[in-house]
Design a protein around this motif. Structure first.
Motif, PDB file in Angstrom:
ATOM      1  N   LEU A  12       0.827  -1.209   0.000  1.00  0.00           N
ATOM      2  CA  LEU A  12       0.000   0.000   0.000  1.00  0.00           C
ATOM      3  C   LEU A  12       0.859   1.254   0.000  1.00  0.00           C
ATOM      4  CD1 LEU A  12      -2.666   1.558   0.259  1.00  0.00           C
ATOM      5  CD2 LEU A  12      -2.439   1.335   2.748  1.00  0.00           C
ATOM      6  N   LEU A  13       1.780   1.349   0.958  1.00  0.00           N
ATOM      7  CA  LEU A  13       2.513   2.594   1.165  1.00  0.00           C
ATOM      8  C   LEU A  13       3.375   2.977  -0.028  1.00  0.00           C
ATOM      9  CD1 LEU A  13       3.579   2.190   4.909  1.00  0.00           C
ATOM     10  CD2 LEU A  13       1.599   3.399   3.978  1.00  0.00           C
ATOM     11  N   MET A  14       3.903   1.984  -0.733  1.00  0.00           N
ATOM     12  CA  MET A  14       4.764   2.285  -1.872  1.00  0.00           C
ATOM     13  C   MET A  14       4.033   2.184  -3.205  1.00  0.00           C
ATOM     14  SD  MET A  14       7.639   3.307  -0.775  1.00  0.00           S
ATOM     15  CE  MET A  14       8.795   3.078  -2.136  1.00  0.00           C
ATOM     16  N   ASN A  15       2.713   1.976  -3.150  1.00  0.00           N
ATOM     17  CA  ASN A  15       1.921   2.015  -4.372  1.00  0.00           C
ATOM     18  C   ASN A  15       1.974   3.426  -4.954  1.00  0.00           C
ATOM     19  OD1 ASN A  15      -0.917   2.772  -5.624  1.00  0.00           O
ATOM     20  ND2 ASN A  15      -0.601   0.576  -5.932  1.00  0.00           N
ATOM     21  N   ARG A  16       2.274   3.527  -6.231  1.00  0.00           N
ATOM     22  CA  ARG A  16       2.509   4.845  -6.831  1.00  0.00           C
ATOM     23  C   ARG A  16       1.277   5.752  -6.754  1.00  0.00           C
ATOM     24  NH1 ARG A  16       6.691   6.854  -9.276  1.00  0.00           N
ATOM     25  NH2 ARG A  16       6.484   8.535 -10.803  1.00  0.00           N
ATOM     26  N   SER A  17       0.113   5.190  -6.936  1.00  0.00           N
ATOM     27  CA  SER A  17      -1.105   5.995  -6.841  1.00  0.00           C
ATOM     28  C   SER A  17      -1.295   6.518  -5.424  1.00  0.00           C
ATOM     29  CB  SER A  17      -2.325   5.164  -7.267  1.00  0.00           C
ATOM     30  OG  SER A  17      -2.234   4.791  -8.625  1.00  0.00           O
ATOM     31  N   PHE A  18      -1.008   5.657  -4.428  1.00  0.00           N
ATOM     32  CA  PHE A  18      -1.136   6.087  -3.036  1.00  0.00           C
ATOM     33  C   PHE A  18      -0.105   7.164  -2.711  1.00  0.00           C
ATOM     34  CE2 PHE A  18      -0.190   5.712   1.523  1.00  0.00           C
ATOM     35  CZ  PHE A  18      -1.466   5.887   2.039  1.00  0.00           C
ATOM     36  N   THR A  67       6.767  16.353   2.417  1.00  0.00           N
ATOM     37  CA  THR A  67       6.270  16.349   1.043  1.00  0.00           C
ATOM     38  C   THR A  67       7.423  16.229   0.054  1.00  0.00           C
ATOM     39  OG1 THR A  67       4.399  17.740   1.717  1.00  0.00           O
ATOM     40  CG2 THR A  67       4.886  17.628  -0.637  1.00  0.00           C
ATOM     41  N   LEU A  68       8.497  16.968   0.300  1.00  0.00           N
ATOM     42  CA  LEU A  68       9.676  16.882  -0.561  1.00  0.00           C
ATOM     43  C   LEU A  68      10.305  15.491  -0.488  1.00  0.00           C
ATOM     44  CD1 LEU A  68      11.344  20.347   0.155  1.00  0.00           C
ATOM     45  CD2 LEU A  68      10.067  19.665  -1.890  1.00  0.00           C
ATOM     46  N   ALA A  69      10.296  14.903   0.718  1.00  0.00           N
ATOM     47  CA  ALA A  69      10.869  13.560   0.875  1.00  0.00           C
ATOM     48  C   ALA A  69      10.109  12.537   0.041  1.00  0.00           C
ATOM     49  CB  ALA A  69      10.862  13.160   2.353  1.00  0.00           C
ATOM     50  N   LEU A  70       8.815  12.722  -0.101  1.00  0.00           N
ATOM     51  CA  LEU A  70       8.015  11.792  -0.905  1.00  0.00           C
ATOM     52  C   LEU A  70       8.439  11.802  -2.367  1.00  0.00           C
ATOM     53  CD1 LEU A  70       4.422  12.354   0.554  1.00  0.00           C
ATOM     54  CD2 LEU A  70       5.899  10.354   0.890  1.00  0.00           C
ATOM     55  N   LEU A  71       9.001  12.903  -2.820  1.00  0.00           N
ATOM     56  CA  LEU A  71       9.446  12.975  -4.214  1.00  0.00           C
ATOM     57  C   LEU A  71      10.561  11.976  -4.500  1.00  0.00           C
ATOM     58  CD1 LEU A  71       9.439  16.834  -4.867  1.00  0.00           C
ATOM     59  CD2 LEU A  71       7.837  15.126  -5.768  1.00  0.00           C
ATOM     60  N   TYR A  72      11.386  11.688  -3.486  1.00  0.00           N
ATOM     61  CA  TYR A  72      12.454  10.700  -3.682  1.00  0.00           C
ATOM     62  C   TYR A  72      11.879   9.298  -3.862  1.00  0.00           C
ATOM     63  CZ  TYR A  72      15.993  14.159  -2.427  1.00  0.00           C
ATOM     64  OH  TYR A  72      16.817  15.259  -2.415  1.00  0.00           O
ATOM     65  N   LEU A  73      10.681   9.062  -3.316  1.00  0.00           N
ATOM     66  CA  LEU A  73      10.026   7.768  -3.501  1.00  0.00           C
ATOM     67  C   LEU A  73       9.268   7.720  -4.823  1.00  0.00           C
ATOM     68  CD1 LEU A  73       8.647   7.183   0.124  1.00  0.00           C
ATOM     69  CD2 LEU A  73      10.847   6.496  -0.849  1.00  0.00           C
ATOM     70  N   LEU A  74       8.724   8.853  -5.213  1.00  0.00           N
ATOM     71  CA  LEU A  74       8.010   8.910  -6.487  1.00  0.00           C
ATOM     72  C   LEU A  74       8.974   8.890  -7.670  1.00  0.00           C
ATOM     73  CD1 LEU A  74       5.285  11.534  -5.559  1.00  0.00           C
ATOM     74  CD2 LEU A  74       4.830   9.235  -6.433  1.00  0.00           C
ATOM     75  N   LEU A 140       6.429   8.081  10.810  1.00  0.00           N
ATOM     76  CA  LEU A 140       6.947   6.826  11.361  1.00  0.00           C
ATOM     77  C   LEU A 140       6.799   5.677  10.359  1.00  0.00           C
ATOM     78  CD1 LEU A 140       5.627   7.065  15.034  1.00  0.00           C
ATOM     79  CD2 LEU A 140       8.021   7.039  14.315  1.00  0.00           C
ATOM     80  N   LEU A 141       5.676   5.634   9.664  1.00  0.00           N
ATOM     81  CA  LEU A 141       5.433   4.547   8.717  1.00  0.00           C
ATOM     82  C   LEU A 141       6.412   4.563   7.545  1.00  0.00           C
ATOM     83  CD1 LEU A 141       1.523   4.449   8.485  1.00  0.00           C
ATOM     84  CD2 LEU A 141       3.024   2.793   9.590  1.00  0.00           C
ATOM     85  N   PHE A 142       6.828   5.752   7.127  1.00  0.00           N
ATOM     86  CA  PHE A 142       7.667   5.849   5.934  1.00  0.00           C
ATOM     87  C   PHE A 142       9.162   5.845   6.241  1.00  0.00           C
ATOM     88  CE2 PHE A 142       3.785   6.780   3.752  1.00  0.00           C
ATOM     89  CZ  PHE A 142       4.016   6.347   2.456  1.00  0.00           C
ATOM     90  N   THR A 143       9.531   5.843   7.503  1.00  0.00           N
ATOM     91  CA  THR A 143      10.949   5.832   7.840  1.00  0.00           C
ATOM     92  C   THR A 143      11.684   4.680   7.159  1.00  0.00           C
ATOM     93  OG1 THR A 143      10.756   6.990   9.959  1.00  0.00           O
ATOM     94  CG2 THR A 143      12.571   5.445   9.742  1.00  0.00           C
ATOM     95  N   ARG A 144      11.065   3.513   7.092  1.00  0.00           N
ATOM     96  CA  ARG A 144      11.751   2.342   6.535  1.00  0.00           C
ATOM     97  C   ARG A 144      12.006   2.451   5.038  1.00  0.00           C
ATOM     98  NH1 ARG A 144       7.039  -2.038   5.616  1.00  0.00           N
ATOM     99  NH2 ARG A 144       5.239  -0.696   5.975  1.00  0.00           N
ATOM    100  N   PHE A 145      11.353   3.398   4.373  1.00  0.00           N
ATOM    101  CA  PHE A 145      11.554   3.561   2.937  1.00  0.00           C
ATOM    102  C   PHE A 145      12.525   4.693   2.602  1.00  0.00           C
ATOM    103  CE2 PHE A 145       6.995   2.167   3.386  1.00  0.00           C
ATOM    104  CZ  PHE A 145       7.250   0.834   3.095  1.00  0.00           C
ATOM    105  N   PHE A 146      12.930   5.437   3.627  1.00  0.00           N
ATOM    106  CA  PHE A 146      13.836   6.553   3.404  1.00  0.00           C
ATOM    107  C   PHE A 146      15.282   6.106   3.584  1.00  0.00           C
ATOM    108  CE2 PHE A 146      10.234   9.553   4.825  1.00  0.00           C
ATOM    109  CZ  PHE A 146       9.790   9.682   3.513  1.00  0.00           C
ATOM    110  N   ALA A 147      16.212   6.962   3.143  1.00  0.00           N
ATOM    111  CA  ALA A 147      17.623   6.582   3.117  1.00  0.00           C
ATOM    112  C   ALA A 147      18.453   7.271   4.197  1.00  0.00           C
ATOM    113  CB  ALA A 147      18.213   6.906   1.738  1.00  0.00           C
ATOM    114  N   TYR A 148      17.857   8.131   5.018  1.00  0.00           N
ATOM    115  CA  TYR A 148      18.630   8.848   6.023  1.00  0.00           C
ATOM    116  C   TYR A 148      18.996   7.927   7.190  1.00  0.00           C
ATOM    117  CZ  TYR A 148      14.645   9.034   9.196  1.00  0.00           C
ATOM    118  OH  TYR A 148      13.624   8.684  10.055  1.00  0.00           O
TER     119      TYR A 148
END
Length: 216
Positions: A12-18, A67-74, A140-148
């Protein structure tokens, strides 16, 4: 996978539409937040040095970084980032997470504290509680997908400690319910303590994410 756990799953969290939905909601919330701080920004500009303006809008700036951090996932980089680009990504992600946790919790605590001391609750208060809780949870939910890492999180915490010092030294902290004015020292102490708590919670989230990756 249980139905409940699906709500924080990678599927869910990494689904591009979401991600696009989340990006849009956060971007709109950021714009609303800066508008909400408009009167305080004007007052600060008229009575304080201009350099203090950056320390006034706390929650929308936290939302902006997330919001800017989400761009690295998109738009994930095609190759591993190095040098300044890597530093910039780590700084944005760390600031997005640590500040969102802090101000998400802080705003809810101030609204509830004001209500407990007799400040009336209106629809906007409930909207702010829901949106700020969402800020902290999504961070908290997205920490595992970030690179910091921990170092970047510590840098974000240092920025928050500086922000706390400026806020309560020059009285440019977010406007509070009037009933909390007589306990301002307690609000200040809670705010500083919450910076430390947010950093430690972020470190815990990083460690759990690292452990999860090592087991997979």
């Amino acid at each position: 996978m249980s139905t409940l756990s699906w709500f924080w799953s990678r599927a869910l969290l990494m689904n591009r539409s979401f991600l696009w939905l989340l990006f849009t909601v956060n971007a709109l919330g950021t714009i609303y937040g800066y508008i909400w701080y408009g009167d305080q920004l004007i007052e600060t500009y008229e009575h304080n040095p201009a350099w203090q303006l950056i320390f006034v809008p706390d929650s929308p700036t936290a939302s902006l970084f997330f919001t800017l951090a989400l761009l690295y996932l998109l738009f994930p980089p095609k190759r591993a980032l190095t040098g300044p680009a890597k530093f910039l990504r780590s700084a944005i992600e760390a600031l997005g997470v640590v500040t969102s946790i802090k101000y998400g919790i802080w705003a809810v605590a101030m609204i509830i504290a004001g209500a407990m001391k007799g400040s009336p609750m209106v629809w906007e208060n409930y909207m702010l509680i829901a949106s700020h809780l969402a800020m902290a949870i999504e961070a908290l939910l997205f920490t595992r997908f970030f690179a910091y890492g921990v170092a970047a999180a510590f840098g974000a915490a240092c920025w928050l400690f500086l922000n706390d010092m400026i806020d309560y030294s020059y009285y440019i902290y977010p406007w509070l319910p009037q009933v909390l004015d007589d306990i301002l020292p307690d609000v200040r102490n809670f705010t500083v303590g919450l910076t430390l708590f947010s950093f430690l919670l972020t470190v815990l989230a990083i460690r759990l994410a690292q452990r999860s990756r090592s087991l997979n």
